[in-house]
Design a protein around this motif. Structure first.
Motif, PDB file in Angstrom:
ATOM      1  N   MET A  47       0.803  -1.210   0.000  1.00  0.00           N
ATOM      2  CA  MET A  47       0.000   0.000   0.000  1.00  0.00           C
ATOM      3  C   MET A  47       0.840   1.265   0.000  1.00  0.00           C
ATOM      4  O   MET A  47       0.405   2.298  -0.467  1.00  0.00           O
ATOM      5  N   ASP A  48       2.039   1.196   0.537  1.00  0.00           N
ATOM      6  CA  ASP A  48       2.914   2.362   0.522  1.00  0.00           C
ATOM      7  C   ASP A  48       3.668   2.383  -0.805  1.00  0.00           C
ATOM      8  O   ASP A  48       4.884   2.295  -0.840  1.00  0.00           O
ATOM      9  N   PHE A  49       2.937   2.566  -1.886  1.00  0.00           N
ATOM     10  CA  PHE A  49       3.458   2.220  -3.214  1.00  0.00           C
ATOM     11  C   PHE A  49       4.532   3.145  -3.724  1.00  0.00           C
ATOM     12  O   PHE A  49       5.230   2.830  -4.665  1.00  0.00           O
ATOM     13  N   ALA A  50       4.657   4.361  -3.164  1.00  0.00           N
ATOM     14  CA  ALA A  50       5.736   5.244  -3.585  1.00  0.00           C
ATOM     15  C   ALA A  50       6.285   5.910  -2.334  1.00  0.00           C
ATOM     16  O   ALA A  50       5.589   6.672  -1.681  1.00  0.00           O
ATOM     17  N   ALA A  51       7.510   5.609  -1.997  1.00  0.00           N
ATOM     18  CA  ALA A  51       8.063   6.077  -0.735  1.00  0.00           C
ATOM     19  C   ALA A  51       9.488   6.548  -0.963  1.00  0.00           C
ATOM     20  O   ALA A  51      10.230   5.947  -1.735  1.00  0.00           O
ATOM     21  N   TRP A  52       9.829   7.647  -0.333  1.00  0.00           N
ATOM     22  CA  TRP A  52      11.205   8.119  -0.378  1.00  0.00           C
ATOM     23  C   TRP A  52      11.524   8.747   0.971  1.00  0.00           C
ATOM     24  O   TRP A  52      10.912   8.383   1.980  1.00  0.00           O
ATOM     25  N   MET A  53      12.521   9.631   1.042  1.00  0.00           N
ATOM     26  CA  MET A  53      12.839  10.214   2.341  1.00  0.00           C
ATOM     27  C   MET A  53      13.238  11.677   2.184  1.00  0.00           C
ATOM     28  O   MET A  53      13.591  12.134   1.093  1.00  0.00           O
ATOM     29  N   GLU A  54      13.131  12.396   3.291  1.00  0.00           N
ATOM     30  CA  GLU A  54      13.650  13.757   3.372  1.00  0.00           C
ATOM     31  C   GLU A  54      14.687  13.800   4.484  1.00  0.00           C
ATOM     32  O   GLU A  54      14.513  13.177   5.537  1.00  0.00           O
ATOM     33  N   VAL A  55      15.744  14.551   4.243  1.00  0.00           N
ATOM     34  CA  VAL A  55      16.897  14.570   5.125  1.00  0.00           C
ATOM     35  C   VAL A  55      17.241  16.018   5.442  1.00  0.00           C
ATOM     36  O   VAL A  55      17.192  16.879   4.554  1.00  0.00           O
ATOM     37  N   TRP A  56      17.524  16.298   6.711  1.00  0.00           N
ATOM     38  CA  TRP A  56      17.861  17.661   7.111  1.00  0.00           C
ATOM     39  C   TRP A  56      19.356  17.917   6.949  1.00  0.00           C
ATOM     40  O   TRP A  56      20.177  17.305   7.632  1.00  0.00           O
ATOM     41  N   LEU A  57      19.699  18.804   6.005  1.00  0.00           N
ATOM     42  CA  LEU A  57      21.097  19.201   5.798  1.00  0.00           C
ATOM     43  C   LEU A  57      21.151  20.722   5.779  1.00  0.00           C
ATOM     44  O   LEU A  57      20.279  21.359   5.169  1.00  0.00           O
ATOM     45  N   GLY A  58      22.167  21.304   6.389  1.00  0.00           N
ATOM     46  CA  GLY A  58      22.244  22.760   6.444  1.00  0.00           C
ATOM     47  C   GLY A  58      21.079  23.295   7.241  1.00  0.00           C
ATOM     48  O   GLY A  58      20.936  22.983   8.422  1.00  0.00           O
ATOM     49  N   ASP A  59      20.202  24.029   6.576  1.00  0.00           N
ATOM     50  CA  ASP A  59      19.069  24.594   7.302  1.00  0.00           C
ATOM     51  C   ASP A  59      17.729  24.248   6.685  1.00  0.00           C
ATOM     52  O   ASP A  59      16.765  24.961   6.856  1.00  0.00           O
ATOM     53  N   ARG A  60      17.662  23.116   5.983  1.00  0.00           N
ATOM     54  CA  ARG A  60      16.392  22.734   5.375  1.00  0.00           C
ATOM     55  C   ARG A  60      16.342  21.233   5.082  1.00  0.00           C
ATOM     56  O   ARG A  60      17.339  20.528   5.187  1.00  0.00           O
ATOM     57  N   TRP A  61      15.128  20.788   4.704  1.00  0.00           N
ATOM     58  CA  TRP A  61      14.927  19.403   4.297  1.00  0.00           C
ATOM     59  C   TRP A  61      15.258  19.243   2.819  1.00  0.00           C
ATOM     60  O   TRP A  61      14.933  20.109   2.008  1.00  0.00           O
ATOM     61  N   TRP A  62      15.849  18.097   2.468  1.00  0.00           N
ATOM     62  CA  TRP A  62      16.169  17.775   1.086  1.00  0.00           C
ATOM     63  C   TRP A  62      15.582  16.406   0.757  1.00  0.00           C
ATOM     64  O   TRP A  62      15.548  15.513   1.597  1.00  0.00           O
ATOM     65  N   THR A  63      15.201  16.253  -0.504  1.00  0.00           N
ATOM     66  CA  THR A  63      14.616  14.990  -0.951  1.00  0.00           C
ATOM     67  C   THR A  63      15.700  14.033  -1.452  1.00  0.00           C
ATOM     68  O   THR A  63      16.543  14.430  -2.255  1.00  0.00           O
ATOM     69  N   PHE A  64      15.644  12.800  -0.968  1.00  0.00           N
ATOM     70  CA  PHE A  64      16.471  11.720  -1.517  1.00  0.00           C
ATOM     71  C   PHE A  64      15.558  10.524  -1.760  1.00  0.00           C
ATOM     72  O   PHE A  64      14.614  10.287  -1.013  1.00  0.00           O
ATOM     73  N   ASP A  65      15.872   9.757  -2.794  1.00  0.00           N
ATOM     74  CA  ASP A  65      15.009   8.646  -3.174  1.00  0.00           C
ATOM     75  C   ASP A  65      15.870   7.394  -3.271  1.00  0.00           C
ATOM     76  O   ASP A  65      16.426   7.095  -4.325  1.00  0.00           O
ATOM     77  N   PRO A  66      16.020   6.655  -2.181  1.00  0.00           N
ATOM     78  CA  PRO A  66      16.935   5.507  -2.172  1.00  0.00           C
ATOM     79  C   PRO A  66      16.530   4.418  -3.157  1.00  0.00           C
ATOM     80  O   PRO A  66      17.370   3.630  -3.591  1.00  0.00           O
ATOM     81  N   ARG A  67      15.254   4.375  -3.540  1.00  0.00           N
ATOM     82  CA  ARG A  67      14.813   3.336  -4.473  1.00  0.00           C
ATOM     83  C   ARG A  67      15.250   3.665  -5.903  1.00  0.00           C
ATOM     84  O   ARG A  67      15.866   2.864  -6.583  1.00  0.00           O
ATOM     85  N   ASN A  68      14.925   4.881  -6.352  1.00  0.00           N
ATOM     86  CA  ASN A  68      15.263   5.256  -7.719  1.00  0.00           C
ATOM     87  C   ASN A  68      16.647   5.886  -7.809  1.00  0.00           C
ATOM     88  O   ASN A  68      17.279   5.880  -8.851  1.00  0.00           O
ATOM     89  N   ASN A  69      17.085   6.448  -6.693  1.00  0.00           N
ATOM     90  CA  ASN A  69      18.413   7.049  -6.595  1.00  0.00           C
ATOM     91  C   ASN A  69      18.688   8.044  -7.704  1.00  0.00           C
ATOM     92  O   ASN A  69      19.755   8.049  -8.308  1.00  0.00           O
TER      93      ASN A  69
END
Lengths: 257, 257, 257, 257
Positions: free
Chosen positions: D193-215
């Motif tokens: 059911m969680d068919f599209a999942a990625w992550m956000e990571v705090w670097l510097g002073d904000r959140w950034w998107t990273f997608d370990p699946r599609n990279n």
């Protein structure tokens, strides 16, 4: 002037009210992307940059409301100031239109001998409905509760501002509410954009609905926004030179099958 | 009258400002239990029921502040209305004391030709400091920014209200700030309870400090409260018949060893 | 390693609990500036960068607590899932230590036939207190509620984790609570930093206190923090190589004069 | 069993993400009233009581997304722990599926010598994509990041859990994100059911998107929910005996005219 105009729009029913959403649909013609956010009072806001030319906004929702009218607040006790939840004391302060400080002595003269709590608020609503004449087009964006008290005339927005001011002067937290009422068809003019307004008052340990304009418990309120006064909850606020043409609001009753 | 009086007190430095707490101590004589809460603007509030007889409140804190003065905002650009974070538009609206709607045309006449952003706000501060005379005791709890503009006299609270009103009239979010400034010794009278007030203005993507009273970047501000205007951030607000005797505030500089 | 270590400290009583603050004092030796903030659960946190060498933290407070023990929850009804306020459903989910998903069938077998609401939660506390042996030093930072269920031994932290897991498995929102209990003197070791832990459970329309370790209604709880489990509310969390020496906690009863 | 089943549904795009809503439509067949609320992480949730018989949910939206791919985070510096905003430290803690405490030494062994900040997070994504095989149906609701690390197989949910755990173990705040990606057609099974999942990571002073699946940095993410891990952001969570039949998700690209 050709600068784009930014507008904020409040039409989506608040999800923490008594109603429940069944279906909804939002669209614009032409299609315009919107930002959504909650303001400081938790009201759902849509913001958009208006393109050149006419813009049509459509918001259509089916909402389930309780069969019962507004709860009866007559027996609700007045909360002592030290027992009111702290963040709610915000709604005992004067605001732009609700000059409870200037109306302080008037409020105590008129209502100081009534029974605190529900009866006191009801006395305020009775007085406002009995002493202020309702007439469209009698107030403008500068009209305060003091003006309404002195002029004895206004629209539902003004009725609410005056009753709210009296409540705050008597240390009863009161906030301005804006929404839909069923069975109304209102061609909304730019001057009357806050076409359905009432108030919520903190008695005992919760908020209660009072309607100084209609002065009766009603079935079917759909609540859109809350705030200190009408400034915080306008159906549309524009920042710039947009010309407002017309708006038509329907609030029809759709009986459950 | 013998009813107990409830009071709210704002003395604790806000933890989201530039300073850091090193030590703190709170006590009352006689000992009185307090409620603590954050108001709608995030200000830390202490609430207590005042006993009969005199009450002494003690709040003593050591606070570390940056060595640098307020950041220089002169190059900060003005944010277009559609790029300002939505919940911050709250601070473009008029409020009880900051009647930006009534001062709208005045603001555009005076500052409409200045460069938007930091220079425009600086022009406002220059004008306010250059045209309003500072004098204790010249304003009262009903004094609005319009009164200050017309009377050309006031205290730091009034300087802030007028500058804030001009900013909001020009679609620049502005909020009222109350706090301590170092190297001052102020015997506070009941009329001057908001003894150190300045403003914060949204430019670019953040809030910037401006001080229309002193009109200079200062070292060592300790921020206690923020809000729409002075109504939201009073050092003490009483709900009832308490007699305020006197208050003494020290903000001494304690050099780091 | 000589890198500075950042630590977060939770010692300040929560202001939304039943107690009231009377006096408080915070200091460090040597003096260290701190950041203060509220975490996602509203817990007051102090954060500091630990200097080289020993650091002494002092927090001293007088707190007024009600004379009455924890309210009696036995008659409290269980709320149907669709009537629980939405944001509270967060506390029906499994968490790092409270593996309610793995204990689902166990929970239903043990408590599925008890009366829903207060009696069901009481049955859980009775079972946990009756079947888990209390012993210091039997658990570590990896110990989950499943480990406690299987090993049948633990400290108050573990009692709470297991009872919370059972509640969540049965769709009863439950959260971990950490604080002071009067008349205790605890030399706190690094392994037992969560030296007083209990739980709050949502029944009817409010949170109720249950204490699976002591399994009795107590007078004088002073609540510091709440969260999903012990991860969220540690007296001290360090990010780096600090060596924890010792901590002494007094929670003395100071009778009102 | 005939008890009604309550379900929570997450389909509405979050309004604080990079996309903007253009139109939307929500309806159910049969018509069912819904509650709306925001959970503790700010995710918009719809809650409904499922009637007997089949229930069809329709949510249809047109969303405007930026033309640019996810911002490039490679140069983003790592924030020291004492400079990370306090409430964000929540996302450095272990959670139900992201057992960063158990993976602590593994994380330091694998990534301790990489350059802190963006390069370190990129190294984590490279490792996860290079060492974990993607295969539908290989994980279940009990599968943790430790299981994924050991089994070396999983779906995008598992890729995200493992990468998040490594980040947290290295004191980098990381949160789980769930949403739509364009140009996909996914027949969603109950297990996925969680068919599209990625992550956000705090670097510097904000959140950034990273997608370990599609990279890879992608155009057109529509973000629905954020949380500690997949527990907090499920497209549908049921409390009771509902049978989930099937769900079809389209995320089509609609080019702007």
């Amino acid at each position: 002037m050709s600068a784009p105009t930014t507008a904020t729009v409040q039409v989506r029913p608040r999800s923490d009210a008594r109603h429940q959403l069944v279906t909804e649909k939002w669209a614009t013609e032409p299609a315009v992307p919107i930002d959504e956010y909650s303001d400081i009072y938790g009201n759902p806001i849509k913001r958009l940059v208006m393109p050149a030319g006419p813009l049509f906004l459509t918001y259509d929702a089916v909402v389930a409301v309780p069969d019962e009218p507004d709860p009866d607040a007559l027996a609700a006790p007045q909360a002592p100031v030290d027992e009111i939840p702290g963040e709610i004391l915000h709604f005992t302060l004067p605001s732009r239109y609700c000059l409870s400080d200037q109306l302080m002595s008037t409020a105590w003269e008129l209502f100081g001998n009534t029974q605190p709590g529900g009866p006191r608020v009801q006395a305020i609503c009775d007085w406002v409905q009995g002493n202020i004449a309702f007439k469209y087009g009698t107030s403008n964006p500068m009209t305060t509760a003091v003006d309404v008290y002195q002029g004895r005339i206004g629209v539902c927005r003004d009725f609410a501002h005056l009753a709210i001011s009296f409540c705050r002067a008597l240390n009863i937290p009161a906030r301005y509410v804006f929404g839909y009422l069923p069975d109304i068809y209102v061609p909304v003019s730019p001057d009357a954009m806050d076409f359905a307004a009432w108030m919520e008052v903190w008695l005992g340990d919760r908020w209660w609905t009072f309607d100084p304009r209609n002065n009766q418990r009603r079935v079917g309120r759909v609540l859109i926004g809350r705030g200190r006064d009408a400034l915080d909850v306008a159906m549309m606020t524009t920042f710039g030179p947009a010309a407002f043409r017309s708006m038509v609001v329907w609030a029809d009753r759709a009986d459950a099958s």
